[in-house]
Scaffold this motif. Structure first.
Motif, PDB file in Angstrom:
ATOM      1  N   GLY A 269     -13.104  28.110  45.434  1.00 62.73           N
ATOM      2  CA  GLY A 269     -13.533  29.211  46.309  1.00 62.73           C
ATOM      3  C   GLY A 269     -13.199  28.950  47.761  1.00 62.73           C
ATOM      4  O   GLY A 269     -13.960  29.297  48.666  1.00 62.73           O
ATOM      5  N   ALA A 270     -12.074  28.280  47.998  1.00 65.42           N
ATOM      6  CA  ALA A 270     -11.699  27.931  49.369  1.00 65.42           C
ATOM      7  C   ALA A 270     -11.542  29.184  50.220  1.00 65.42           C
ATOM      8  O   ALA A 270     -11.118  30.232  49.727  1.00 65.42           O
ATOM      9  N   PRO A 271     -11.865  29.078  51.516  1.00 68.70           N
ATOM     10  CA  PRO A 271     -11.568  30.192  52.424  1.00 68.70           C
ATOM     11  C   PRO A 271     -10.050  30.474  52.420  1.00 68.70           C
ATOM     12  O   PRO A 271      -9.264  29.623  52.006  1.00 68.70           O
ATOM     13  N   ASP A 272      -9.670  31.642  52.918  1.00 70.68           N
ATOM     14  CA  ASP A 272      -8.245  31.998  52.935  1.00 70.68           C
ATOM     15  C   ASP A 272      -7.487  31.288  54.048  1.00 70.68           C
ATOM     16  O   ASP A 272      -6.287  31.093  53.961  1.00 70.68           O
ATOM     17  N   PHE A 273      -8.218  30.963  55.099  1.00 76.06           N
ATOM     18  CA  PHE A 273      -7.560  30.420  56.276  1.00 76.06           C
ATOM     19  C   PHE A 273      -8.463  29.354  56.888  1.00 76.06           C
ATOM     20  O   PHE A 273      -9.662  29.570  57.061  1.00 76.06           O
ATOM     21  N   GLY A 274      -7.892  28.218  57.203  1.00 78.80           N
ATOM     22  CA  GLY A 274      -8.660  27.145  57.835  1.00 78.80           C
ATOM     23  C   GLY A 274      -7.875  26.623  59.019  1.00 78.80           C
ATOM     24  O   GLY A 274      -6.643  26.606  59.007  1.00 78.80           O
ATOM     25  N   ALA A 275      -8.590  26.216  60.058  1.00 71.96           N
ATOM     26  CA  ALA A 275      -7.896  25.716  61.239  1.00 71.96           C
ATOM     27  C   ALA A 275      -8.816  24.752  61.975  1.00 71.96           C
ATOM     28  O   ALA A 275     -10.033  24.762  61.786  1.00 71.96           O
ATOM     29  N   ALA A 276      -8.209  23.916  62.803  1.00 72.39           N
ATOM     30  CA  ALA A 276      -8.991  22.976  63.604  1.00 72.39           C
ATOM     31  C   ALA A 276      -8.248  22.733  64.904  1.00 72.39           C
ATOM     32  O   ALA A 276      -7.039  22.963  65.000  1.00 72.39           O
ATOM     33  N   SER A 277      -8.996  22.255  65.903  1.00 73.66           N
ATOM     34  CA  SER A 277      -8.364  21.879  67.169  1.00 73.66           C
ATOM     35  C   SER A 277      -8.846  20.488  67.571  1.00 73.66           C
ATOM     36  O   SER A 277      -9.658  19.889  66.864  1.00 73.66           O
ATOM     37  N   ASP A 278      -8.333  19.983  68.676  1.00 76.36           N
ATOM     38  CA  ASP A 278      -8.654  18.604  69.049  1.00 76.36           C
ATOM     39  C   ASP A 278      -9.623  18.531  70.220  1.00 76.36           C
ATOM     40  O   ASP A 278     -10.189  19.548  70.641  1.00 76.36           O
ATOM     41  N   GLY A 279      -9.804  17.332  70.757  1.00 75.39           N
ATOM     42  CA  GLY A 279     -10.778  17.089  71.819  1.00 75.39           C
ATOM     43  C   GLY A 279     -10.692  18.085  72.948  1.00 75.39           C
ATOM     44  O   GLY A 279     -11.680  18.693  73.354  1.00 75.39           O
ATOM     45  N   ASP A 280      -9.485  18.305  73.475  1.00 71.35           N
ATOM     46  CA  ASP A 280      -9.329  19.147  74.664  1.00 71.35           C
ATOM     47  C   ASP A 280      -8.747  20.522  74.357  1.00 71.35           C
ATOM     48  O   ASP A 280      -8.387  21.260  75.270  1.00 71.35           O
ATOM     49  N   GLY A 281      -8.643  20.860  73.064  1.00 68.41           N
ATOM     50  CA  GLY A 281      -8.311  22.240  72.688  1.00 68.41           C
ATOM     51  C   GLY A 281      -6.850  22.608  72.756  1.00 68.41           C
ATOM     52  O   GLY A 281      -6.508  23.795  72.740  1.00 68.41           O
ATOM     53  N   ASP A 282      -5.966  21.615  72.832  1.00 69.24           N
ATOM     54  CA  ASP A 282      -4.553  22.002  72.895  1.00 69.24           C
ATOM     55  C   ASP A 282      -3.810  21.836  71.575  1.00 69.24           C
ATOM     56  O   ASP A 282      -2.679  22.298  71.442  1.00 69.24           O
ATOM     57  N   ARG A 283      -4.434  21.178  70.587  1.00 70.34           N
ATOM     58  CA  ARG A 283      -3.748  21.021  69.295  1.00 70.34           C
ATOM     59  C   ARG A 283      -4.290  21.999  68.269  1.00 70.34           C
ATOM     60  O   ARG A 283      -5.384  22.535  68.432  1.00 70.34           O
ATOM     61  N   ASN A 284      -3.562  22.183  67.191  1.00 69.63           N
ATOM     62  CA  ASN A 284      -4.043  23.029  66.100  1.00 69.63           C
ATOM     63  C   ASN A 284      -3.572  22.515  64.767  1.00 69.63           C
ATOM     64  O   ASN A 284      -2.454  22.030  64.640  1.00 69.63           O
ATOM     65  N   MET A 285      -4.452  22.618  63.769  1.00 74.45           N
ATOM     66  CA  MET A 285      -4.029  22.399  62.381  1.00 74.45           C
ATOM     67  C   MET A 285      -4.242  23.713  61.638  1.00 74.45           C
ATOM     68  O   MET A 285      -5.271  24.364  61.804  1.00 74.45           O
ATOM     69  N   ILE A 286      -3.264  24.081  60.822  1.00 74.12           N
ATOM     70  CA  ILE A 286      -3.309  25.352  60.099  1.00 74.12           C
ATOM     71  C   ILE A 286      -3.318  25.070  58.586  1.00 74.12           C
ATOM     72  O   ILE A 286      -2.457  24.346  58.083  1.00 74.12           O
ATOM     73  N   LEU A 287      -4.287  25.669  57.890  1.00 72.83           N
ATOM     74  CA  LEU A 287      -4.392  25.494  56.445  1.00 72.83           C
ATOM     75  C   LEU A 287      -4.565  26.848  55.773  1.00 72.83           C
ATOM     76  O   LEU A 287      -5.232  27.740  56.310  1.00 72.83           O
ATOM     77  N   GLY A 288      -3.963  26.996  54.590  1.00 73.95           N
ATOM     78  CA  GLY A 288      -4.309  28.107  53.721  1.00 73.95           C
ATOM     79  C   GLY A 288      -5.173  27.560  52.598  1.00 73.95           C
ATOM     80  O   GLY A 288      -5.470  26.363  52.578  1.00 73.95           O
ATOM     81  N   ALA A 289      -5.597  28.404  51.648  1.00 77.87           N
ATOM     82  CA  ALA A 289      -6.380  27.909  50.518  1.00 77.87           C
ATOM     83  C   ALA A 289      -5.501  26.926  49.739  1.00 77.87           C
ATOM     84  O   ALA A 289      -4.449  27.299  49.228  1.00 77.87           O
ATOM     85  N   ALA A 398      -0.009  30.555  52.277  1.00 79.72           N
ATOM     86  CA  ALA A 398       0.979  29.860  51.435  1.00 79.72           C
ATOM     87  C   ALA A 398       2.185  30.758  51.144  1.00 79.72           C
ATOM     88  O   ALA A 398       3.326  30.290  51.127  1.00 79.72           O
ATOM     89  N   THR A 399       1.935  32.026  50.944  1.00 79.70           N
ATOM     90  CA  THR A 399       3.049  32.939  50.647  1.00 79.70           C
ATOM     91  C   THR A 399       3.956  33.091  51.861  1.00 79.70           C
ATOM     92  O   THR A 399       5.186  33.103  51.739  1.00 79.70           O
ATOM     93  N   ILE A 400       3.329  33.203  53.020  1.00 80.46           N
ATOM     94  CA  ILE A 400       4.131  33.341  54.250  1.00 80.46           C
ATOM     95  C   ILE A 400       5.046  32.129  54.407  1.00 80.46           C
ATOM     96  O   ILE A 400       6.238  32.257  54.703  1.00 80.46           O
ATOM     97  N   VAL A 401       4.495  30.931  54.176  1.00 80.46           N
ATOM     98  CA  VAL A 401       5.301  29.715  54.355  1.00 80.46           C
ATOM     99  C   VAL A 401       6.361  29.608  53.246  1.00 80.46           C
ATOM    100  O   VAL A 401       7.527  29.293  53.520  1.00 80.46           O
ATOM    101  N   ARG A 402       5.987  29.901  52.002  1.00 80.47           N
ATOM    102  CA  ARG A 402       6.970  29.774  50.903  1.00 80.47           C
ATOM    103  C   ARG A 402       8.124  30.758  51.093  1.00 80.47           C
ATOM    104  O   ARG A 402       9.276  30.437  50.828  1.00 80.47           O
ATOM    105  N   GLU A 403       7.800  31.939  51.548  1.00 78.00           N
ATOM    106  CA  GLU A 403       8.895  32.895  51.810  1.00 78.00           C
ATOM    107  C   GLU A 403       9.805  32.386  52.923  1.00 78.00           C
ATOM    108  O   GLU A 403      11.015  32.598  52.911  1.00 78.00           O
ATOM    109  N   HIS A 404       9.197  31.730  53.890  1.00 78.89           N
ATOM    110  CA  HIS A 404       9.981  31.148  54.985  1.00 78.89           C
ATOM    111  C   HIS A 404      10.951  30.099  54.423  1.00 78.89           C
ATOM    112  O   HIS A 404      12.141  30.086  54.762  1.00 78.89           O
TER     113      HIS A 404
END
Ligand code: VG1
Ligand code: CO
Length: 544
Positions: A269-289, A398-404
């Motif tokens: 039942g994972a969320p569709d979209f997951g993300a995180a940032s770092d200490g000072d807010g300039d990084r990002n991690m992008i996850l799909g289910a 995942a579909t967006i990335v696989r199509e890419h």
């Protein structure tokens, strides 16, 4: 206001690294250490006198004390005005934005980014120039030179300055304006993206997301933008209270340090979209289910889809990536017929290209992406870009990335970090490796043949400045690459980063396990650099 002129002696270790001066808190708390560096900024940047300065940090331990010291020193060094985020808080991209909109002559950002905080953790200080971006090497070089000569610093004997209430106040001749750290930045985001479409997606009932602020600076920003302005349900932002020690964790958005988010995204039942940032807010991690988007792929996907986002509808002028970042974005630039620049590691190298209007988007493999809206990498911006994209394309991550991948091929990519190696050993590894380079071209490793091997250097096309020694590259004839660099942000010993990349275009080979797909190259990297012997480590400490 009374000014003290305090005698001091230089510290010999105040050379800024990839992103500012970063040291253990215990170093920064030594008498005069912070003061010396701040005075070196004022001494080497005389245009700050009579001008406005922006000041804020990621809220880590020592942030508040450092803000008070810097305010008193700014006053004694005849700064006209300091604009400071309430509570001494400003994310790195928000500081960049404020410098630009205020027409400030520069800014000081207090952060050690993804490094752990707390009394036993790290602290850092970065100086940004008038374009809002990190100081280029000519400026950091001048600050370092000043730090080797400084023999006194100036500090006002002012009482504690209130930084916890929005408003203007005086500190002697100097004005201090305390601003809401979130408001202007949130407005900027609203001006770039299609908030109504994103709001609809979040209210559709068939989409959920989680954002992990890692108890760092992005909590209040993400809450305002995602939960307040876009109406995502409360709880969408995890670990949203900024803590001085980040709850004892590394505020580094990867699957090792954002473990809870990772478990959620790979669970039932994972969320569709997951993300995180770092200490000072300039990084990002992008996850799909159940799906991790490598930062290099993320940059390429954003470039390929930028025309779907309001701010970039007119097209991209060009793009840039740091040298170790995968060539996925090069393939997109090729297809779009726009230039793609390759710069050394560190955001400061993108500044001239952005200012000169040569590029619109840029990024690094280290979870950093941004555009010409500010002059720093911008974690929440990347998250909102993806959210906007998902809303418009109405497809899972995942579909967006696989199509890419189907269209451009997949750039299998990994980074292996060997941390806290004794510095002498790390230097020896690099120099031995460099010494083998003349013999490498033409050499075969299994089915791979080396095309060239070099030590990357960069000539900035705008100001012609040259930066050498930016990483050892082994380039193979089929386009595969192995890159070796020593980190410039660590504070204990040395960190060896090994970057490995292979382009795969066979459409039935695009969904392999990443490490397995790169196994042959990883093996070659280990043997040419004799990593096991020279580091004394059997395996990397972090794999991303
Ligand atoms: C690392 C990353 C680099 C990034 C820098 C600052 O540098 O590799 O891409 O620009 O951190 O990011 P190094 O020298 O350790 O490899 V941040 O978010 O720590 O300001
Ligand atoms: Co950072």
């Amino acid at each position: 206001m009374e000014i003290s002129v305090v005698s001091t002696r230089p510290f010999t270790d105040q050379k800024p690294g990839t992103s500012g001066l970063r040291k253990q808190v215990s170093s920064f708390r030594r008498p005069h250490y912070l003061e010396n560096f701040v005075q070196s900024i004022f001494d080497s940047q005389p245009m700050l006198r009579g001008s406005e300065l922006v000041l804020g940090g990621d809220g880590r331990f020592f942030n508040r004390e450092a803000v008070q010291i810097i305010l008193r020193m700014a006053c004694a060094n005849e700064i006209r005005k300091v604009t400071v985020g309430r509570g001494g808080i400003l994310s790195t991209p928000a500081a960049s934005h404020l410098i630009r909109t205020r027409g400030a002559a520069g800014g000081i950002v207090l952060s050690a980014s993804h490094n752990p905080g707390g009394p036993g953790g790290d602290f850092g200080i970065k100086f940004n120039v008038a374009n809002g971006g990190p100081a280029p090497e000519s400026v950091t070089g001048a600050i370092h030179a000043a730090s080797l000569e400084v023999d006194h610093y100036r500090i006002a004997r002012s009482p504690h300055i209130d930084i916890d209430h929005v408003g203007r106040r005086q500190a002697g001749e100097m004005e201090v304006e305390v601003v809401d750290p979130v408001h202007d930045y949130a407005d900027l985001m609203e001006s770039l993206f299609d908030f109504p479409a994103m709001r609809d997606l979040l209210h559709s009932g068939s989409f959920t997301m989680r954002f992990d602020a890692m108890h760092a600076v992005t909590g209040p920003y993400a809450e305002e933008i995602l939960e307040q302005r876009l109406g995502a349900p409360a709880g969408t932002v995890m670990r949203k209270e900024p803590l001085a020690d980040f709850g004892g964790c590394h505020p580094d958005p990867n699957l090792t340090h954002a473990r809870e988010l990772g478990q959620l995204m790979y669970g039932r039942g994972a969320p569709d979209f997951g993300a995180a940032s770092d200490g000072d807010g300039d990084r990002n991690m992008i996850l799909g289910a159940g799906f991790f988007v490598s930062p290099s792929d993320s940059l390429a996907v954003l470039a390929a889809n930028a025309h779907l986002i309001p701010a970039y509808r007119g097209g991209l002028k060009g793009v840039a990536r740091s040298m170790p970042t995968s060539q996925a974005i090069d393939a997109v630039a090729d297809a779009l017929g726009i230039p793609c620049y390759e710069t050394p590691t560190g955001w400061k190298f993108f500044g001239n290209l952005l200012d000169d209007g040569r590029i619109t988007l840029c990024g690094e493999e280290s979870f950093g992406t941004s555009s010409d809206h500010v002059r720093e990498k911008d974690g929440l911006w990347a998250v909102l870009f993806w959210l906007n994209l998902i809303a418009v394309r109405n497809q899972p991550v995942a579909t967006i990335v696989r199509e890419h991948w189907q269209r451009y091929g997949r750039h299998y990519y990994t980074r292996h970090d060997y941390e806290e190696i004794e510095s002498g050993r790390a230097d020896a590894l690099m120099s031995r490796l460099r010494a083998t380079f003349p013999e490498l071209p033409g050499r075969r490793f299994g089915s791979l043949r080396v095309r060239t091997a070099d030590d990357f250097s960069y000539r900035d096309p705008v100001d012609d400045s040259v930066s050498t020694g930016q990483g050892l590259r082994i380039l193979f004839e089929d386009g595969s690459r192995i890159v070796f660099r020593l980190s410039g942000t660590g504070t204990m010993g040395a960190t060896l980063r090994v970057y490995v990349e292979r382009h795969e275009t066979r459409t039935d080979q695009l969904d392999e396990d990443n490490q397995a797909a790169l196994a042959a190259l990883i093996e070659i990297a280990g043997s040419v650099a004799d990593i096991r012997n020279l580091t004394g480590k059997d395996a990397p400490d972090v794999i991303t």
